[in-house]
Design a protein around this motif. Structure first.
Motif, PDB file in Angstrom:
ATOM      1  N   ARG A   1      -0.984  -0.085  -5.542  1.00 10.05           N
ATOM      2  CA  ARG A   1      -2.298  -0.205  -6.165  1.00 10.05           C
ATOM      3  C   ARG A   1      -3.364   0.606  -5.419  1.00 10.05           C
ATOM      4  O   ARG A   1      -4.325   1.053  -6.017  1.00 10.05           O
ATOM      5  CB  ARG A   1      -2.733  -1.682  -6.223  1.00 10.05           C
ATOM      6  N   THR A   2      -3.213   0.744  -4.104  1.00 10.37           N
ATOM      7  CA  THR A   2      -4.215   1.457  -3.313  1.00 10.37           C
ATOM      8  C   THR A   2      -3.534   2.243  -2.197  1.00 10.37           C
ATOM      9  O   THR A   2      -2.315   2.213  -2.035  1.00 10.37           O
ATOM     10  CB  THR A   2      -5.213   0.474  -2.671  1.00 10.37           C
ATOM     11  N   GLN A   3      -4.361   2.912  -1.394  1.00  9.66           N
ATOM     12  CA  GLN A   3      -3.852   3.681  -0.264  1.00  9.66           C
ATOM     13  C   GLN A   3      -3.310   2.791   0.849  1.00  9.66           C
ATOM     14  O   GLN A   3      -2.738   3.297   1.824  1.00  9.66           O
ATOM     15  CB  GLN A   3      -4.955   4.579   0.297  1.00  9.66           C
ATOM     16  N   LEU A   4      -3.435   1.465   0.710  1.00  8.57           N
ATOM     17  CA  LEU A   4      -2.810   0.571   1.693  1.00  8.57           C
ATOM     18  C   LEU A   4      -1.298   0.800   1.715  1.00  8.57           C
ATOM     19  O   LEU A   4      -0.653   0.615   2.761  1.00  8.57           O
ATOM     20  CB  LEU A   4      -3.124  -0.883   1.351  1.00  8.57           C
ATOM     21  N   THR A   5      -0.732   1.220   0.601  1.00  9.63           N
ATOM     22  CA  THR A   5       0.701   1.529   0.553  1.00  9.63           C
ATOM     23  C   THR A   5       1.053   2.593   1.582  1.00  9.63           C
ATOM     24  O   THR A   5       2.013   2.447   2.349  1.00  9.63           O
ATOM     25  CB  THR A   5       1.086   2.018  -0.854  1.00  9.63           C
ATOM     26  N   GLY A   6       0.271   3.672   1.627  1.00 12.66           N
ATOM     27  CA  GLY A   6       0.520   4.725   2.612  1.00 12.66           C
ATOM     28  C   GLY A   6       0.277   4.251   4.022  1.00 12.66           C
ATOM     29  O   GLY A   6       0.999   4.638   4.953  1.00 12.66           O
ATOM     30  N   VAL A   7      -0.729   3.417   4.212  1.00 12.12           N
ATOM     31  CA  VAL A   7      -1.012   2.877   5.558  1.00 12.12           C
ATOM     32  C   VAL A   7       0.156   2.026   6.035  1.00 12.12           C
ATOM     33  O   VAL A   7       0.562   2.096   7.208  1.00 12.12           O
ATOM     34  CB  VAL A   7      -2.317   2.061   5.543  1.00 12.12           C
ATOM     35  N   VAL A   8       0.726   1.220   5.148  1.00 15.36           N
ATOM     36  CA  VAL A   8       1.889   0.416   5.500  1.00 15.36           C
ATOM     37  C   VAL A   8       3.058   1.318   5.885  1.00 15.36           C
ATOM     38  O   VAL A   8       3.754   1.090   6.884  1.00 15.36           O
ATOM     39  CB  VAL A   8       2.294  -0.507   4.326  1.00 15.36           C
ATOM     40  N   GLY A   9       3.276   2.384   5.097  1.00 16.35           N
ATOM     41  CA  GLY A   9       4.336   3.332   5.425  1.00 16.35           C
ATOM     42  C   GLY A   9       4.127   3.953   6.786  1.00 16.35           C
ATOM     43  O   GLY A   9       5.078   4.079   7.582  1.00 16.35           O
TER      44      GLY A   9
ATOM     45  N   ARG B   1      -7.405  -9.292  -3.695  1.00 16.57           N
ATOM     46  CA  ARG B   1      -6.356 -10.015  -2.982  1.00 16.57           C
ATOM     47  C   ARG B   1      -5.016  -9.940  -3.712  1.00 16.57           C
ATOM     48  O   ARG B   1      -3.955  -9.846  -3.076  1.00 16.57           O
ATOM     49  CB  ARG B   1      -6.769 -11.488  -2.808  1.00 16.57           C
ATOM     50  N   GLU B   2      -5.045  -9.897  -5.043  1.00 21.64           N
ATOM     51  CA  GLU B   2      -3.780  -9.892  -5.793  1.00 21.64           C
ATOM     52  C   GLU B   2      -3.020  -8.567  -5.652  1.00 21.64           C
ATOM     53  O   GLU B   2      -1.851  -8.466  -6.039  1.00 21.64           O
ATOM     54  CB  GLU B   2      -4.034 -10.173  -7.275  1.00 21.64           C
ATOM     55  N   TRP B   3      -3.666  -7.543  -5.091  1.00 25.59           N
ATOM     56  CA  TRP B   3      -2.977  -6.267  -4.884  1.00 25.59           C
ATOM     57  C   TRP B   3      -2.134  -6.261  -3.608  1.00 25.59           C
ATOM     58  O   TRP B   3      -1.256  -5.410  -3.453  1.00 25.59           O
ATOM     59  CB  TRP B   3      -3.996  -5.133  -4.780  1.00 25.59           C
ATOM     60  N   LEU B   4      -2.389  -7.186  -2.680  1.00 23.86           N
ATOM     61  CA  LEU B   4      -1.827  -7.082  -1.334  1.00 23.86           C
ATOM     62  C   LEU B   4      -0.307  -7.061  -1.331  1.00 23.86           C
ATOM     63  O   LEU B   4       0.312  -6.190  -0.710  1.00 23.86           O
ATOM     64  CB  LEU B   4      -2.353  -8.242  -0.477  1.00 23.86           C
ATOM     65  N   VAL B   5       0.315  -8.015  -2.017  1.00 21.87           N
ATOM     66  CA  VAL B   5       1.778  -8.095  -1.989  1.00 21.87           C
ATOM     67  C   VAL B   5       2.393  -6.829  -2.582  1.00 21.87           C
ATOM     68  O   VAL B   5       3.368  -6.276  -2.038  1.00 21.87           O
ATOM     69  CB  VAL B   5       2.263  -9.349  -2.753  1.00 21.87           C
ATOM     70  N   LYS B   6       1.813  -6.361  -3.694  1.00 24.50           N
ATOM     71  CA  LYS B   6       2.355  -5.156  -4.328  1.00 24.50           C
ATOM     72  C   LYS B   6       2.234  -3.944  -3.401  1.00 24.50           C
ATOM     73  O   LYS B   6       3.155  -3.125  -3.308  1.00 24.50           O
ATOM     74  CB  LYS B   6       1.630  -4.895  -5.646  1.00 24.50           C
TER      75      LYS B   6
END
Length: 585
Positions: free
Chosen positions: A343-351, A34-39
């Motif tokens: 921190r994870t591939q969620l960054t790319g998904v957000v993009g 959960r602590e990775w989400l904001v980043k």
């Protein structure tokens, strides 16, 4: 009696690790903190500011409509998030692939430059690249990336950087040049400038954009330089009415997102597309392995080369089915994501999600973006491809490898990017072959107060045993170098006085093929007739077994194989009573 079937929960526990191994995205979701989400959310927003202008610019570099760069970016990010093993590696349109895509697709496009046909061809190219990468992963062919040596890759990238730079100069100055070679493009650009074809406002935007990006990257590396430049360029376009001053603008992008599309091309196009796909896959593979290794080392992860190929392959397949084109990993975009805290591939998904929202809700956001600003994006990216210091270092360290670098550079610059990559691979392979064909070879001697036997070139004071020569041949013995080995041994045997034993320090000989075996058999019979014996020391067990299988021990005395050079020397001294002498003694 048959055993009872395993309970369902036990089967599920066995199945889950396999599923997570095959689809890393599942593991990423199950282990997400959960602590990775904001980043990840913040990094995704920051990353998007780079993804949009670069995606559009690299699409045009590939000879395709700017919108396809955004489609490609979205799908490749989603595909890699599902199947890619790296936590933060970012994929997308790439400046190194753009010219290769253009070189493959544009010759097949109809004379009127039909953009729909170009997009279909590029999509098939992406599907081919994806299939090649996945098949290479299944066959565990990640080592193919090593076919391009560092010197030839430096030359190739320098040639590619120059090709991109000169190809974008007319666009930077607001006019077009029709040419199919680097020299033709440069000549056309110079002629256009001399004829007054340049648009002053376009040149101001383009050159100013390059300055802004380079200055910000140099002095404020944390500031999104490309985004700042793009915003300034669009602001100038609106305030100064640059469209009415002859500056070409991107214009309104199509609204929405393309449907699932199976591209329709002619069967006659497929062989030419396949050739381009193989070259693109090779460059993408080398880029992926190098980027994955670099960022894995910094984040403490392991590199899974074959799984990386699967992830990149799936990303290409996804792009190809939604009007996209081939993609690769991006060191610059990955670095931006890392600095932003990804921190994870969620960054790319957000993009990807933000780009989709832009296309659906505000497709006109970039309509006032000047085309020279996109050229500035491409040119600054091309400068990062070049490695002039690396070429200078090769000149100082190895003239041979510098010449390989120059040959790869000229191959790209004079023949084009696709022949250039073929030349780079061929030169790398030939260089390996050259080293095996003409390996280093020398005579060894004994150096006072230094254990072992050493190269007499490095130690001229090394001592010799009368009647014995210790010779080292630093390569496997095979068809290409067997005669070189034979001629060297003959030269040593022709000394005055001739040696009684020629001891081959065979530790570097990792293999012997049938051609070399035949040469050895004839050589040993020839030497025996002259009273000279061929002796082997430190021969590896697999090579010794091959020699026995080739029945060389019919001519080479089985007693002339020793575990070490020292053992061979001791046996010779016991047999002859020889003692050490200085080389000039």
């Amino acid at each position: 009696m048959g055993g009872k079937p395993a309970p369902a929960h036990h089967r599920d526990r066995r199945l889950l690790p396999r599923l997570e191994a095959a689809v890393p995205g599942i593991r990423a979701v199950s282990t997400y903190r959960r602590e990775w989400l904001v980043k990840d959310l913040v990094a995704g927003v920051v990353l998007t500011t780079l993804l949009v202008p670069q995606g559009m610019a690299y699409a045009e570099l590939a000879g395709l409509p700017a919108i396809t760069g955004l489609y490609t970016t979205v799908l490749c990010l989603l595909g890699y998030a599902v199947c890619g093993p790296s936590r933060i590696l970012v994929l997308g349109p790439d400046s190194a692939l753009g010219p290769m895509i253009a070189a493959t697709v544009l010759p097949l496009v109809a004379a009127d430059g039909d953009p729909d046909r170009a997009v279909a061809l590029a999509s098939v190219l992406a599907l081919m690249v994806g299939a090649i990468m996945i098949l290479a992963s299944v066959a565990k062919l990640g080592f193919i990336a090593d076919l391009i040596s560092k010197p030839t890759m430096i030359g190739y990238m320098n040639g590619l950087a120059l090709t991109i730079l000169i190809g974008q100069l007319p666009k930077l100055f607001g006019f077009k040049v029709e040419a199919d070679s680097l020299i033709g493009e440069f000549t056309g650009f110079v002629t256009g400038l001399a004829d007054g074809a340049a648009v002053p406002a376009a040149a101001a935007v383009g050159l100013g954009g390059i300055v802004v990006v380079l200055v910000l990257q140099r002095f404020l590396p944390k500031v999104p330089a490309v985004l700042v430049m793009v915003v300034l360029a669009m602001t100038a376009a609106v305030l100064l009415d640059l469209g009415d001053r002859g500056v070409s603008l991107v214009g309104q992008l199509p609204e929405g997102f393309p449907p699932f599309t199976v591209p329709d091309v002619r069967l006659s196009d497929l062989p030419l597309l396949l050739g381009g796909a193989l070259g693109i896959a090779l460059v993408s593979l080398a880029d992926t392995i190098s980027n994955a290794s670099a960022f894995a080392a910094r984040t403490g992860q392991e590199v899974h080369g074959n799984q990386e190929m699967t992830g990149v392959g799936v990303a290409n397949l996804a792009a190809g089915l939604f009007q996209g084109f081939p993609v690769s990993t991006s060191g610059s975009r990955t670095a931006v994501a890392e600095r932003a805290g990804a921190r994870t591939q969620l960054t790319g998904v957000v993009g990807a999600a933000l780009i989709v929202l832009m296309l659906v809700l505000v497709p006109g956001l970039f309509r006032d973006l000047p085309q020279p600003a996109l050229a500035a994006v491409v040119i600054t990216a091309s400068l990062s491809l070049a490695d002039v210091p690396g070429a200078v270092r090769l000149w100082r360290q190895s003239r041979t490898e510098f010449l390989l670098c120059c040959a790869a550079f000229l191959g790209v610059a004079l023949l084009g990017v696709l022949p250039g990559i073929a030349i780079a691979v061929a030169l790398s392979v030939l260089n390996v072959f050259r080293r095996a064909w003409w390996p280093y070879r020398t005579v060894l001697g004994r150096v006072p107060d230094l254990e072992g036997y050493h190269d007499v070139r490095s130690y001229p004071q090394a001592r010799q045993l009368p009647g014995l020569v210790v010779y080292r041949f630093d390569a496997p013995l095979f068809f290409a170098n067997a005669k070189t080995f034979r001629d060297e041994i003959r030269r040593l045997a022709a000394a005055d006085p001739p040696p009684t034993w020629i001891v081959v320090a065979a530790e570097p000989m990792t293999d012997v093929d049938t051609t070399a075996a035949d040469v050895l058999e004839d050589l040993d019979e020839e030497l025996n007739a002259r009273g000279v014996h061929l002796v082997f020391a430190e021969l590896k067990d697999p090579v010794r077994r091959k020699i026995e299988r080739f029945e060389l021990t019919r001519t080479i005395d089985p007693g002339h194989f020793f575990p070490t050079v020292g053992a061979a020397v001791t046996a010779f001294r016991r047999l002859t009573g020889a003692d050490w002498t200085d080389r000039d003694g």
